[in-house]
Design a protein around this motif. Structure first.
Motif, PDB file in Angstrom:
ATOM      1  N   PRO A  72      -3.339  -4.505   5.114  1.00 35.60           N
ATOM      2  CA  PRO A  72      -3.681  -4.777   3.708  1.00 35.60           C
ATOM      3  C   PRO A  72      -2.512  -4.419   2.811  1.00 35.60           C
ATOM      4  CG  PRO A  72      -4.720  -2.747   4.463  1.00 35.60           C
ATOM      5  CD  PRO A  72      -4.094  -3.371   5.676  1.00 35.60           C
ATOM      6  N   ASP A  73      -2.383  -5.133   1.699  1.00 37.53           N
ATOM      7  CA  ASP A  73      -1.269  -4.871   0.790  1.00 37.53           C
ATOM      8  C   ASP A  73      -1.672  -4.022  -0.405  1.00 37.53           C
ATOM      9  OD1 ASP A  73      -2.830  -6.619  -0.567  1.00 37.53           O
ATOM     10  OD2 ASP A  73      -1.287  -8.127  -0.936  1.00 37.53           O
ATOM     11  N   ASP A  74      -2.851  -3.371  -0.335  1.00 33.29           N
ATOM     12  CA  ASP A  74      -3.305  -2.557  -1.457  1.00 33.29           C
ATOM     13  C   ASP A  74      -3.364  -1.068  -1.111  1.00 33.29           C
ATOM     14  OD1 ASP A  74      -5.354  -2.750   0.335  1.00 33.29           O
ATOM     15  OD2 ASP A  74      -6.910  -3.253  -1.138  1.00 33.29           O
ATOM     16  N   GLY A  79       3.293   6.299  -3.236  1.00 32.27           N
ATOM     17  CA  GLY A  79       3.613   5.259  -4.202  1.00 32.27           C
ATOM     18  C   GLY A  79       4.271   4.030  -3.632  1.00 32.27           C
ATOM     19  N   VAL A  80       4.464   3.978  -2.316  1.00 34.88           N
ATOM     20  CA  VAL A  80       5.091   2.820  -1.683  1.00 34.88           C
ATOM     21  C   VAL A  80       4.059   2.120  -0.803  1.00 34.88           C
ATOM     22  CG1 VAL A  80       6.961   2.012  -0.205  1.00 34.88           C
ATOM     23  CG2 VAL A  80       7.309   4.002  -1.670  1.00 34.88           C
ATOM     24  N   TRP A 234      -2.210  -1.205 -10.153  1.00 29.61           N
ATOM     25  CA  TRP A 234      -1.582  -0.166 -10.966  1.00 29.61           C
ATOM     26  C   TRP A 234      -0.066  -0.149 -10.783  1.00 29.61           C
ATOM     27  CZ3 TRP A 234      -1.275   2.846 -14.915  1.00 29.61           C
ATOM     28  CH2 TRP A 234      -0.468   3.989 -14.902  1.00 29.61           C
ATOM     29  N   LEU A 235       0.409  -0.314  -9.573  1.00 32.69           N
ATOM     30  CA  LEU A 235       1.846  -0.282  -9.329  1.00 32.69           C
ATOM     31  C   LEU A 235       2.553  -1.416 -10.073  1.00 32.69           C
ATOM     32  CD1 LEU A 235       1.869   0.485  -5.485  1.00 32.69           C
ATOM     33  CD2 LEU A 235       2.252   2.082  -7.374  1.00 32.69           C
ATOM     34  N   ASP A 236       1.954  -2.595 -10.029  1.00 33.52           N
ATOM     35  CA  ASP A 236       2.560  -3.729 -10.726  1.00 33.52           C
ATOM     36  C   ASP A 236       2.542  -3.534 -12.238  1.00 33.52           C
ATOM     37  OD1 ASP A 236       3.070  -5.005  -8.337  1.00 33.52           O
ATOM     38  OD2 ASP A 236       1.219  -6.168  -8.363  1.00 33.52           O
ATOM     39  N   GLU A 237       1.410  -3.083 -12.757  1.00 34.35           N
ATOM     40  CA  GLU A 237       1.279  -2.936 -14.203  1.00 34.35           C
ATOM     41  C   GLU A 237       2.108  -1.773 -14.734  1.00 34.35           C
ATOM     42  OE1 GLU A 237       0.017  -5.008 -16.194  1.00 34.35           O
ATOM     43  OE2 GLU A 237      -0.783  -6.322 -14.645  1.00 34.35           O
ATOM     44  N   LYS A 238       2.164  -0.676 -13.969  1.00 34.11           N
ATOM     45  CA  LYS A 238       2.979   0.459 -14.407  1.00 34.11           C
ATOM     46  C   LYS A 238       4.449   0.075 -14.469  1.00 34.11           C
ATOM     47  CE  LYS A 238       4.372   5.151 -13.166  1.00 34.11           C
ATOM     48  NZ  LYS A 238       4.295   6.249 -12.184  1.00 34.11           N
TER      49      LYS A 238
END
Length: 349
Positions: A72-74, A79-80, A234-238
């Motif tokens: 899965p990619d989520d 954080g990685v 969250w990672l993308d939006e942050k």
């Protein structure tokens, strides 16, 4: 003094044209045979090592494909994305297996006998060319390439599988989300408090002293639950919403007429995403109010609308309009009024 005389240490000596000395050809040093050249067991051990390295490469490529389709990619570690870590490790084994296998094969199994060939005319005669071909064929026979079918099969298998590790992820992105409108907006909204990164502590204007700088993110309790930490979104939006906030003496700030209410008592906030290629700009110089991007040295003047004063960046950093709420906390007035980061297709400015 005659022209054919020179003075050396006060004395005269007749100068003579000295012919260059003739040096004999030292030839090729005596060949040092490897252990595998005389010991068949050593040669088989080397072959086994090379085959093993090529098999490791194949397993790395297969592992990369499995990770790409199955993981899965989520999920993330520190954080990685877990998938990214696995893909990187698998690709490393795929590359190292091929590289080390080829090097070990060349050093331990292929012929290492030096051959000298006198060259005269640019085009060799038919006899010389035939001799060269014979030497090449002798080298191939000496290396035992024809006899080592497993070795050839392992090499061909590794080379055949490896391109899939690069091609499949690229092909898999064909059906990816190409909606570029999401690059135009971040999760900043009216009333979202500014919080410290990574502690997520809301910031009061009274706590920000002149000369201080803060790495800022949206306060997590003020944003939608679907993009809070622990989610892939969250990672993308942050990454799009990161901000650097500084406080300067208001008299040192130059503000456009339409942005005079975007700051609060000398506190200004700008996107940390460089407008060159998207690196995080975070090196703040208090005396000059310059903000430096560590990747390509683009420099922005925080006291003058974050305009570019040096480097390859072509646009100022987008400014986040801020104010304070009834409790004295710094809050966003709105989202950025322009897309953050570098240029992309269909961007208007």
């Amino acid at each position: 003094m005659s022209q054919n005389q020179t003075v050396v240490d006060g004395s005269t000596n007749e100068s003579q044209d000295v012919a260059p000395s003739n040096f004999s050809d030292p030839g090729i040093p005596a060949h040092k045979h490897r252990l595998g050249d005389s010991d068949p067991k050593a040669a088989r051990r080397s072959e086994t090592i090379v085959v093993t390295l090529f098999v490791i490469s194949m397993l790395g490529t297969i592992g990369l494909l499995v990770a790409f389709f199955a993981l899965p990619d989520d999920t993330s570690v520190a954080g990685v994305r877990t998938q990214n870590i696995t893909l990187g490790v698998a690709l490393a084994f795929a590359l190292l297996g091929i590289g080390l296998g080829a090097i070990h094969w060349a050093k331990s199994l292929m012929s290492d006998t030096e051959v000298a060939e006198d060259r005269h005319a640019t085009e060799s005669s038919q006899e010389v060319r035939a001799e060269a071909v014979a030497k090449i064929q002798a080298g191939v026979e000496d290396a035992g390439v024809e006899r080592r079918g497993v070795l050839k099969g392992a090499m061909v298998g590794a080379l055949a599988l490896f391109p899939l590790g690069l091609a499949v992820p690229l092909i898999g992105e064909v059906g990816a989300d190409w909606n570029i409108s999401k690059f135009r907006h971040t999760i900043w909204r009216k009333g979202v408090r500014l919080a410290t990164d990574p502690t997520n502590r809301p910031i009061k204007a009274s706590d920000v002293t002149v000369g201080s700088a803060y790495h800022v993110i949206p306060y997590q309790d003020d944003i939608d639950e679907s993009v809070r930490p622990g989610t892939h979104a969250w990672l993308d939006e942050k990454a799009k919403a990161i901000v650097l906030m500084v406080r300067m003496d208001p008299s040192e700030i130059t503000e456009a007429d339409d942005r005079k209410d975007w700051s609060h008592e000398g506190i200004v906030a700008y996107s940390k995403v460089c407008t060159h290629v998207g690196c995080p700009v975070a090196l703040y110089e208090r005396q000059t109010h310059h903000l430096l991007c560590p990747c390509h040295q683009s420099t922005f003047d925080m006291a003058d609308g974050a305009k570019v004063v040096f480097g390859p960046a072509k646009r100022p950093l987008p400014q986040l309009p801020i104010t304070v709420d009834d409790e004295g906390y710094l809050v966003a007035q709105s989202d950025f009024t322009e897309p953050v980061g570098p240029s992309f297709w269909e961007r208007l400015k």
